[in-house]
Design a protein around this motif. Structure first.
Motif, mmCIF file in Angstrom:
data_model
loop_
_atom_site.group_PDB
_atom_site.id
_atom_site.type_symbol
_atom_site.label_atom_id
_atom_site.label_comp_id
_atom_site.label_asym_id
_atom_site.label_seq_id
_atom_site.Cartn_x
_atom_site.Cartn_y
_atom_site.Cartn_z
ATOM 1 N N ASP A 184 29.289 47.188 36.458
ATOM 2 C CA ASP A 184 29.989 46.081 37.100
ATOM 3 C C ASP A 184 31.438 46.074 36.622
ATOM 4 N N LEU A 185 32.344 46.530 37.468
ATOM 5 C CA LEU A 185 33.755 46.593 37.130
ATOM 6 C C LEU A 185 34.454 45.295 37.522
ATOM 7 N N SER A 186 35.460 44.929 36.749
ATOM 8 C CA SER A 186 36.268 43.769 37.112
ATOM 9 C C SER A 186 37.175 44.130 38.276
ATOM 10 N N ASN A 187 37.778 43.119 38.865
ATOM 11 C CA ASN A 187 38.685 43.376 39.983
ATOM 12 C C ASN A 187 39.874 44.221 39.545
ATOM 13 N N LYS A 188 40.353 43.986 38.325
ATOM 14 C CA LYS A 188 41.483 44.748 37.804
ATOM 15 C C LYS A 188 41.110 46.229 37.671
ATOM 16 N N ALA A 189 39.929 46.509 37.171
ATOM 17 C CA ALA A 189 39.475 47.888 37.023
ATOM 18 C C ALA A 189 39.272 48.547 38.390
ATOM 19 N N LYS A 190 38.768 47.789 39.357
ATOM 20 C CA LYS A 190 38.593 48.322 40.704
ATOM 21 C C LYS A 190 39.937 48.676 41.335
#
Length: 82
Positions: free
Chosen positions: A17-23
């Protein structure tokens, strides 16, 4: 090669589960790699030389390396959780 191992590895990667920043960072990096690949391909076609092949070394040094270096620096300099 064990196909069950590969299947389990891919399922583990897909469950992260990646954060929006990582995505956003991953999307920008992949977009950069694809864009530089396109430019490398286009420049190869428009070249005046007889060799019209894809320049893999240019794609690697101008596409892959700049996209991965920020992640390498992040993993080197990140603070370890105590």
């Amino acid at each position: 090669m064990n196909l069950e191992f590969i299947k389990n590895y891919i399922s583990k990667i897909s469950n992260i589960d990646l954060s929006n920043k990582a995505k956003i960072f991953a999307t920008v990096s992949l977009s950069w790699i694809i864009f530089i690949g396109y430019l490398t391909w286009w420049n190869g076609l428009k070249s005046l030389a007889l060799d019209k092949s894809f320049r893999w070394d240019e794609w690697f040094w101008f596409g892959i390396v700049p996209a991965l270096v920020p992640y390498i620096f992040y993993f080197i300099w990140r603070k370890k959780d105590e």
